[in-house]
Each structure stands twice: as C-alpha cells, then as structure tokens.
Scaffold this active site. Structure first.
Site, PDB file in Angstrom:
ATOM      1  N   SER A  46     -89.935  45.562 -17.415  1.00 22.72           N
ATOM      2  CA  SER A  46     -91.320  45.085 -17.478  1.00 22.72           C
ATOM      3  C   SER A  46     -91.928  44.987 -16.070  1.00 22.72           C
ATOM      4  O   SER A  46     -91.203  44.873 -15.074  1.00 22.72           O
ATOM      5  CB  SER A  46     -91.339  43.716 -18.158  1.00 22.72           C
ATOM      6  OG  SER A  46     -90.505  42.833 -17.437  1.00 22.72           O
ATOM      7  N   GLU A  88     -99.660  44.832 -22.502  1.00 22.60           N
ATOM      8  CA  GLU A  88     -98.560  45.570 -23.121  1.00 22.60           C
ATOM      9  C   GLU A  88     -97.977  44.697 -24.232  1.00 22.60           C
ATOM     10  O   GLU A  88     -97.420  43.632 -23.971  1.00 22.60           O
ATOM     11  CB  GLU A  88     -97.465  45.891 -22.098  1.00 22.60           C
ATOM     12  CG  GLU A  88     -96.331  46.661 -22.738  1.00 22.60           C
ATOM     13  CD  GLU A  88     -95.229  47.075 -21.777  1.00 22.60           C
ATOM     14  OE1 GLU A  88     -94.799  46.246 -20.957  1.00 22.60           O
ATOM     15  OE2 GLU A  88     -94.805  48.234 -21.856  1.00 22.60           O
ATOM     16  N   PHE A 129     -83.991  47.293 -22.536  1.00 21.18           N
ATOM     17  CA  PHE A 129     -83.358  47.321 -23.862  1.00 21.18           C
ATOM     18  C   PHE A 129     -83.760  48.514 -24.715  1.00 21.18           C
ATOM     19  O   PHE A 129     -83.081  48.841 -25.680  1.00 21.18           O
ATOM     20  CB  PHE A 129     -83.680  46.013 -24.617  1.00 21.18           C
ATOM     21  CG  PHE A 129     -85.039  46.004 -25.276  1.00 21.18           C
ATOM     22  CD1 PHE A 129     -85.228  46.605 -26.516  1.00 21.18           C
ATOM     23  CD2 PHE A 129     -86.138  45.398 -24.670  1.00 21.18           C
ATOM     24  CE1 PHE A 129     -86.481  46.609 -27.124  1.00 21.18           C
ATOM     25  CE2 PHE A 129     -87.379  45.400 -25.266  1.00 21.18           C
ATOM     26  CZ  PHE A 129     -87.556  46.019 -26.493  1.00 21.18           C
ATOM     27  N   CYS A 145     -92.221  52.989 -23.350  1.00 18.96           N
ATOM     28  CA  CYS A 145     -93.180  52.999 -22.232  1.00 18.96           C
ATOM     29  C   CYS A 145     -94.110  54.197 -22.331  1.00 18.96           C
ATOM     30  O   CYS A 145     -95.131  54.237 -21.659  1.00 18.96           O
ATOM     31  CB  CYS A 145     -92.454  52.998 -20.902  1.00 18.96           C
ATOM     32  SG  CYS A 145     -91.598  54.531 -20.595  1.00 18.96           S
TER      33      CYS A 145
HETATM   34  P1  NAD Z   1     -87.127  43.356 -18.821  1.00 19.46           P
HETATM   35  O1  NAD Z   1     -87.961  43.486 -17.594  1.00 19.46           O
HETATM   36  O2  NAD Z   1     -87.141  42.069 -19.551  1.00 19.46           O
HETATM   37  O3  NAD Z   1     -85.576  43.636 -18.470  1.00 19.46           O
HETATM   38  C1  NAD Z   1     -85.179  44.796 -17.802  1.00 19.46           C
HETATM   39  C2  NAD Z   1     -83.915  44.495 -17.004  1.00 19.46           C
HETATM   40  O4  NAD Z   1     -84.220  43.507 -16.031  1.00 19.46           O
HETATM   41  C3  NAD Z   1     -82.762  43.963 -17.842  1.00 19.46           C
HETATM   42  O5  NAD Z   1     -81.581  44.609 -17.427  1.00 19.46           O
HETATM   43  C4  NAD Z   1     -82.749  42.470 -17.528  1.00 19.46           C
HETATM   44  O6  NAD Z   1     -81.441  41.943 -17.501  1.00 19.46           O
HETATM   45  C5  NAD Z   1     -83.353  42.400 -16.138  1.00 19.46           C
HETATM   46  N1  NAD Z   1     -84.180  41.202 -15.927  1.00 19.46           N
HETATM   47  C6  NAD Z   1     -84.980  40.575 -16.844  1.00 19.46           C
HETATM   48  N2  NAD Z   1     -85.639  39.541 -16.270  1.00 19.46           N
HETATM   49  C7  NAD Z   1     -85.263  39.517 -14.977  1.00 19.46           C
HETATM   50  C8  NAD Z   1     -85.599  38.681 -13.875  1.00 19.46           C
HETATM   51  N3  NAD Z   1     -86.460  37.666 -14.003  1.00 19.46           N
HETATM   52  N4  NAD Z   1     -85.017  38.929 -12.683  1.00 19.46           N
HETATM   53  C9  NAD Z   1     -84.148  39.950 -12.532  1.00 19.46           C
HETATM   54  N5  NAD Z   1     -83.784  40.775 -13.552  1.00 19.46           N
HETATM   55  C10 NAD Z   1     -84.329  40.567 -14.752  1.00 19.46           C
HETATM   56  O7  NAD Z   1     -87.539  44.569 -19.767  1.00 19.46           O
HETATM   57  P2  NAD Z   1     -87.096  44.850 -21.275  1.00 19.46           P
HETATM   58  O8  NAD Z   1     -87.754  43.880 -22.170  1.00 19.46           O
HETATM   59  O9  NAD Z   1     -85.624  45.025 -21.355  1.00 19.46           O
HETATM   60  O10 NAD Z   1     -87.744  46.311 -21.486  1.00 19.46           O
HETATM   61  C11 NAD Z   1     -89.065  46.519 -21.887  1.00 19.46           C
HETATM   62  C12 NAD Z   1     -89.955  46.829 -20.700  1.00 19.46           C
HETATM   63  O11 NAD Z   1     -89.467  47.969 -20.008  1.00 19.46           O
HETATM   64  C13 NAD Z   1     -91.372  47.180 -21.122  1.00 19.46           C
HETATM   65  O12 NAD Z   1     -92.272  46.550 -20.250  1.00 19.46           O
HETATM   66  C14 NAD Z   1     -91.422  48.690 -20.971  1.00 19.46           C
HETATM   67  O13 NAD Z   1     -92.703  49.237 -20.744  1.00 19.46           O
HETATM   68  C15 NAD Z   1     -90.538  48.880 -19.786  1.00 19.46           C
HETATM   69  N6  NAD Z   1     -90.049  50.249 -19.711  1.00 19.46           N
HETATM   70  C16 NAD Z   1     -90.605  51.061 -18.756  1.00 19.46           C
HETATM   71  C17 NAD Z   1     -90.206  52.371 -18.678  1.00 19.46           C
HETATM   72  C18 NAD Z   1     -90.817  53.275 -17.646  1.00 19.46           C
HETATM   73  O14 NAD Z   1     -90.310  54.370 -17.452  1.00 19.46           O
HETATM   74  N7  NAD Z   1     -91.874  52.865 -16.956  1.00 19.46           N
HETATM   75  C19 NAD Z   1     -89.237  52.874 -19.544  1.00 19.46           C
HETATM   76  C20 NAD Z   1     -88.692  52.021 -20.494  1.00 19.46           C
HETATM   77  C21 NAD Z   1     -89.104  50.689 -20.566  1.00 19.46           C
END
Ligand code: NAD
Length: 479
Positions: A223, A377, A146, A278
């Site tokens: 995440s 985090e 997001f 991140c």
């Molecule tokens: P999230 O893991 O909740 O969701 C990310 C994606 O995964 C979404 O499209 C969601 O629909 C899908 N998803 C969620 N739960 C799932 C599940 N159980 N099974 C399969 N798919 C699932 O992450 P978020 O809250 O949208 O984003 C924040 C996280 O992203 C933070 O942990 C942040 O550090 C990380 N992030 C990392 C980077 C990087 O480059 N390392 C960059 C940006 C964000």
C-alpha cells in the site's frame, strides 16, 4: 510456516504470529510466526557468506537453477494454484494465470548472460580502450503484499540471483504459503545455501530489514503509506530502494468505443482477483453520449457473474482476503450511498455463499469524480461509473488522481489513442484492453503515489537495480 535460512528450514523465533485463513471457509490453513531481528541477522549473514562464492560463479552456471526452477514451477503449477486459492481466495484460473506471469520472469532472467553485458570501445581516446561492466552488490530483500503471493516474489528473485546477488524474501503474513512452496522449489532447483532465503514476519521484521547494514537494497510492493515509509527509511539507511504502492486506475470509454467489448473488459478489469489488484480499473469514465447504453450493457454482465469458492467450476469471482477487509469494503459501499452515488448493483445482496468473506460485485453510477469512492483505493469489487462531458474532460478526470499506476482507453479513434498515450499520467497504459499488464520483458511500475523510486520491477530495470556499473580504462603502450 518456516523460515529458510542458510539451507535450513527453521521456525521464526518471535513470540507473535497469526493464522493464515482460507477466506472461502473461514478455516485456518496454517499459522505463521514472525521473525525477530536476530532471525534477520542470521539470514543476512548467511546471504553475505553465500554471495562471496555466488558472485564468482560463472553466469552460465548461475542460470542453470533458474531453468530447473521454471520446469519445477510448471510441473507443480496446479498444486501451487490450489495453494493460492486456499490462502487468498482467488479462482483457480486466476491462480494459474498469476503463476504463468511469475514464471515469465524466471524465463526472462535466464537471459541474464546477454542482459547484464556491459560495453567495450577500443580507442575511446588515443591508445585507450574503455570497458563498462555491471557487478552484483550483495544481499537484496523483497517485501511483498497479499494479493499476488506467487507472482510478486518472482518479479524480483530470478533477476537478483541471476545477476549474482543473494536474495531474501519477506512475504505477506496474510498469504505466506505459496511463497514458502516457491522457495522450497528454488532449493530443489539447486541454488547454493544462502542464495535464496525466506523470513516470515510483519511490521517489525520489515523494519529490521530496512535498518540492516548488510542489506544493499529493498524492493517493496504494497500500500502507498507503507511504500512511502519503506522508501524513506531504506533510502535514509543508504540502500537502493524501489517501492510500488497503491492504485486507483481508470477506464475511459470514448464515444466511438465498441460498447459491448468495453463493458466486458471493464467488468473483467474491475472484478478479477475480487478487485484486489493494483492493475484493476475500479473507475470507468464514460462519455456522456454513450453513458446510458454502456451502463445497461455493463450491469447485465455484472448480474450474470458467478461468485463462489475459487476451486468450484464456473466461478468467476472468489471471496475477499478476510472478513476485516470485507467490512472495510462494505464501509465504502455505505460511503458511496451517503455521497449520493446511484447504487446500480448491490454486491451485498448478490447470490454468494453464506460462509466466508464473500461480497458480490458492486456498481455505482453517476459518481462525482471527486467523491471518496472514486478517489480512494478500495481494493475490492466496487466499480464507480463517472460521466465525462467529452474526451478532454475524461483525461482531466484521470489525471486528477493522486495515483498513476495504470489506465485504459476504449476508442475507435487513433487520434484519441495518441492523445491518451501522450497526456495520461500513469505508468501502464492500454488502448482497447481492460488491463495494462506488461509482459516480464518490459518494466512494471506506476507513477505519482503508486511508485517511489526510479527503477521499476521486471525486465531491464531489474538489471540496473541489482548491479552497479563500473568502467575500466586501459592503456598498453608498446614496449
Ligand atoms: P500492505 O502495505 O499492508 O503490506 C505489504 C507488505 O508490507 C507486507 O509484507 C506487510 O508485512 C508489510 N507491512 C505492512 N504494514 C507495514 C508497516 N507499517 N511497516 C512495515 N511493513 C509493513 O499491503 P497489502 O494489503 O498486503 O497489499 C495490498 C496493497 O498492495 C494495495 O495497496 C495494492 O495496490 C498494493 N499493490 C501494488 C502493486 C503495484 O505493483 N503497485 C502490486 C500489488 C499490490
């Protein structure tokens, strides 16, 4: 919100969905429905059909829609940025900066004719010439988070299609609006039907992607627990996979640092995007000799921050993405107090608008480096200040983290900087800069629990992720 499949905008056919909410006002911006397995099947079938022609399209023709897309993204930068502010809550300047970083990836991918070349060696063996080439593979998917709804899809899409693949995006269900707008612009830019596609959805849609035989590879950003699940499931299903996870990054402030500069940069790094980044540095590890002076300077800067609605003039920090997320972050503030840290600046009492998911910047001092608020985090505007005995102690605190996305050092000593580069276990390092954000022509990805896979996002790694290598050996004896 619509899916974009085979050149048509279609409603996702699942029964579930959710509202996309402007977290500054609490009002719904739109509603997103979730896609079923059949929706994913349709997109994959269309992608596979499109791939057969697209892979044969000369590379010079394949990059023309990318040049057009760059120009369209720039032309629409302000309205895209406003969309980002509405669906995410970030400030207008942050939104424009995000788009700029996304557009850079389109620019880099325009260089694919040079980047995806192989090699040729005449007389590699007696009368034998040898040629290495790179070939596209088929349909690739990306699942995105997001917090950067405009930039992160562009870490992948331009490279996937320029190398000759078909691309399927599943954006975050919390912030899907900018992604839809970018796919609309990609369609306008002239990609053939099926080459760039979009399916909306949540967990089930992601699992349909991970299990689909017609998908060659998956890029994931989100995440850590979900990154692990994506990595393991996609790999078990025979796919290429790169999965970027969560982070808890550190700033090290050495005794020799320019303290005012380090304090300004630390504040920028910890609170930009309301800490939902991140590459944020939510832990500052400060040499004991300069700790008190650094804290004074930092808290003065934090106390001057303006929090408000992202389109308003002079606002430096917007709301969190949702009320639920604000509650989670406030829970961590309580936990920090319970763990015995000193609350130097309490964002819960800050001057913020009454409506919306606002939380002011929060600073904890004298945090135990192994306390939850220094290790988990939090993904919000909470900065933990930790005392280090000396530089060795600081490096050891940084390396104790389970994550390894990024770290920054403020110092005036080259020897410290050199040791930092050699010893710190993170994928993105910065010296005398608050945020270790690589440009698009360098790869981007973390270490340890911040990344699962081997080829990172952006740059040269993307060429390797999106193509397979082949070698031709040729002998042509004289007649
Ligand atoms: P999230 O893991 O909740 O969701 C990310 C994606 O995964 C979404 O499209 C969601 O629909 C899908 N998803 C969620 N739960 C799932 C599940 N159980 N099974 C399969 N798919 C699932 O992450 P978020 O809250 O949208 O984003 C924040 C996280 O992203 C933070 O942990 C942040 O550090 C990380 N992030 C990392 C980077 C990087 O480059 N390392 C960059 C940006 C964000």
């Amino acid at each position: 919100m619509r899916n974009y499949v085979d050149g048509e905008w279609r409603a996702p056919s699942g029964d579930d969905g959710r509202d996309v909410v402007d977290s500054a006002s609490g009002e719904a911006v739109t509603h997103v429905g979730f896609s079923t397995d059949d929706d994913v099947d349709d997109a994959v079938a269309a992608g596979q059909a499109a791939f057969e022609e697209w892979r044969e399209t000369p590379v010079e023709e394949r990059i023309q829609p990318l040049f057009e897309l760059k120009s369209l993204l720039e032309h629409h930068q302000d309205d895209l940025a406003e969309t980002l502010v509405r669906e995410h809550g970030k400030t207008f300047d942050e939104a424009k900066g995000e788009l700029r970083r996304g557009i850079e990836n389109v620019e880099v991918a325009c260089g694919i004719p040079s980047m995806m070349q192989g090699g040729h060696l005449p007389n590699a063996a007696p009368d034998i010439d040898e040629t290495a080439v790179r070939k596209p593979l088929g349909v690739f998917a990306a699942v995105t988070p997001f917090n950067f709804p405009g930039m992160i899809p562009l870490w992948f899409m331009p490279y996937a299609v320029a190398t000759g693949n078909a691309f399927l995006l599943k954006p975050s269900e919390k912030t899907p609006v900018t992604a839809q707008r970018i796919v609309e612009l990609a369609a306008e830019a002239g990609f053939p039907d099926g080459v760039v596609q979009l399916v909306n959805g949540s967990v089930d849609t992601v699992n349909a992607i991970l299990g689909h035989d017609g998908i060659e590879g998956v890029s994931f950003v989100g995440s850590t627990p979900v990154a692990k699940h994506v990595y393991e499931t996609a790999a078990a299903n025979g796919k290429r996979v790169q999965a970027q996870g969560g982070a808890k990054n550190h700033v090290v402030v050495a005794e020799s640092a320019d303290l005012e500069f380090a304090a300004e940069q630390t504040v920028g790094s910890a609170f930009a995007n309301t800490g939902q980044r991140c590459l944020a540095n939510p832990v500052a590890v400060v040499d004991d000799a300069v700790y008190d002076e650094f804290v004074d300077r930092l808290v003065d800067i934090v106390a001057d921050m303006t929090v408000g609605e992202g389109m308003a003039d002079g606002v430096e920090m917007g709301p969190l993405v949702s009320d639920d997320h604000r509650e989670t972050v406030e829970g961590y503030v309580e936990m920090g107090i319970d763990e015995g840290a000193t609350l130097l600046y309490d964002g819960r009492d800050a001057d913020v608008p009454e409506e919306g998911s606002f939380l002011g910047p929060t600073v904890f001092g004298d945090v135990d480096p192994d306390a939850t608020v220094a290790c988990d985090e939090i993904f919000g505007p909470v900065l933990a200040l930790v005392r280090a005995d000396d530089f060795d102690d600081a490096v050891s605190i940084v390396n104790r983290s389970e994550f390894g996305n990024a770290a920054s050092l403020f110092t005036d000593r080259g020897a410290d900087a050199r040791r930092f580069r050699h010893e710190v276990e993170a994928g993105n390092l910065a010296v005398n800069a608050g945020t270790a954000a690589p440009m698009a022509f360098f790869h981007f990805g973390g270490w340890k629990d911040s990344f699962f896979g081997d080829l990172h996002a952006q740059g040269e790694d993307m060429i390797h992720f999106y193509t397979d290598a082949a070698v031709y050996i040729e002998r042509w004896p004289d007649a």
